[in-house]
Design an enzyme around this catalytic site. Structure first.
Site, PDB file in Angstrom:
ATOM      1  N   ASN A   1      -2.082   3.313  -0.398  1.00  0.00           N
ATOM      2  CA  ASN A   1      -3.283   2.484  -0.541  1.00  0.00           C
ATOM      3  C   ASN A   1      -4.557   3.290  -0.780  1.00  0.00           C
ATOM      4  O   ASN A   1      -5.626   2.926  -0.320  1.00  0.00           O
ATOM      5  CB  ASN A   1      -3.440   1.550   0.673  1.00  0.00           C
ATOM      6  CG  ASN A   1      -4.456   0.442   0.477  1.00  0.00           C
ATOM      7  OD1 ASN A   1      -5.109   0.037   1.433  1.00  0.00           O
ATOM      8  ND2 ASN A   1      -4.608  -0.063  -0.726  1.00  0.00           N
TER       9      ASN A   1
ATOM     10  N   CYS B   1      -4.665   5.085  -4.160  1.00  0.00           N
ATOM     11  CA  CYS B   1      -4.665   5.331  -5.613  1.00  0.00           C
ATOM     12  C   CYS B   1      -4.442   4.040  -6.401  1.00  0.00           C
ATOM     13  O   CYS B   1      -5.386   3.420  -6.877  1.00  0.00           O
ATOM     14  CB  CYS B   1      -3.590   6.351  -5.992  1.00  0.00           C
ATOM     15  SG  CYS B   1      -3.797   7.983  -5.262  1.00  0.00           S
TER      16      CYS B   1
ATOM     17  N   SER C   1      -2.994   0.839  -5.661  1.00  0.00           N
ATOM     18  CA  SER C   1      -3.325  -0.517  -5.208  1.00  0.00           C
ATOM     19  C   SER C   1      -4.829  -0.769  -5.090  1.00  0.00           C
ATOM     20  O   SER C   1      -5.281  -1.849  -5.495  1.00  0.00           O
ATOM     21  CB  SER C   1      -2.581  -0.875  -3.912  1.00  0.00           C
ATOM     22  OG  SER C   1      -2.874   0.020  -2.870  1.00  0.00           O
TER      23      SER C   1
ATOM     24  N   CYS D   1       0.886  -0.359  -2.613  1.00  0.00           N
ATOM     25  CA  CYS D   1       1.503   0.891  -3.065  1.00  0.00           C
ATOM     26  C   CYS D   1       1.828   1.711  -1.825  1.00  0.00           C
ATOM     27  O   CYS D   1       1.660   1.228  -0.704  1.00  0.00           O
ATOM     28  CB  CYS D   1       0.612   1.650  -4.059  1.00  0.00           C
ATOM     29  SG  CYS D   1      -0.906   2.338  -3.384  1.00  0.00           S
TER      30      CYS D   1
END
Length: 157
Positions: free
Chosen positions: A17, A19, A21, A14
């Site tokens: 990294n 939230c 993923s 994402c």
């Protein structure tokens, strides 16, 4: 292995990294454990470098605690080596997929896919809760990641 799915190497990506993923990473690891699947390598990373070395957002951690899912991750950025190390690189939205493909080397072996493509409810985009004031968006992200993890593993049977 319980479902007959061969062990894979999976990387979730994402933007930052902290939230989506790391939530997807924690949830897939949890589902793998529930199914008795061993030998998998699951990690997550970022497009950007803003949060490298930091743990997940406290709201993501709180949601994982509520669901009794361990979350232990330090943010890292996507690397060129990832494209040949992992079997799957999952982006959380279309912009992630574009960014992942833009960073890919000329040749690579990983399958680059939208994680939401495995959602039986057909919610293709994993909601980004970063700018929310509360945990509700993180709960939604967890629910989507749970459905997509189940759907992904079911697709490998």
């Amino acid at each position: 292995m319980a479902s007959g799915a061969e062990a894979k190497k999976v990387l979730f990506i994402c933007l930052g990294n902290i939230c989506r993923s790391p939530t997807a990473e924690a949830v897939l690891n949890h589902v793998l454990k529930q199914r008795g699947l061993e030998g998998w390598e699951v990690d997550s990373g970022a497009i950007g470098s803003w949060h490298v070395g930091l743990g997940p957002d406290r709201r993501a951690v709180n949601v994982m605690k509520r669901h009794n899912i361990p979350m232990d991750h330090k943010a890292r950025q996507l690397t060129k080596e990832d494209f040949n190390h992992y079997d799957y690189i999952f982006g959380m939205d279309h912009e992630n997929i574009s960014d992942i493909k833009a960073r890919a080397p000329k040749t690579y072996t990983a399958k680059i896919e939208l994680f939401g493509s495995y959602d039986p409810k057909k919610e293709l985009i994993i909601r980004d809760p970063y700018y929310d004031d509360d945990d509700k968006g993180f709960e939604k992200c967890y629910e989507q990641c749970l459905r997509c993890s189940e759907g992904f593993l079911d697709s490998l049977k």
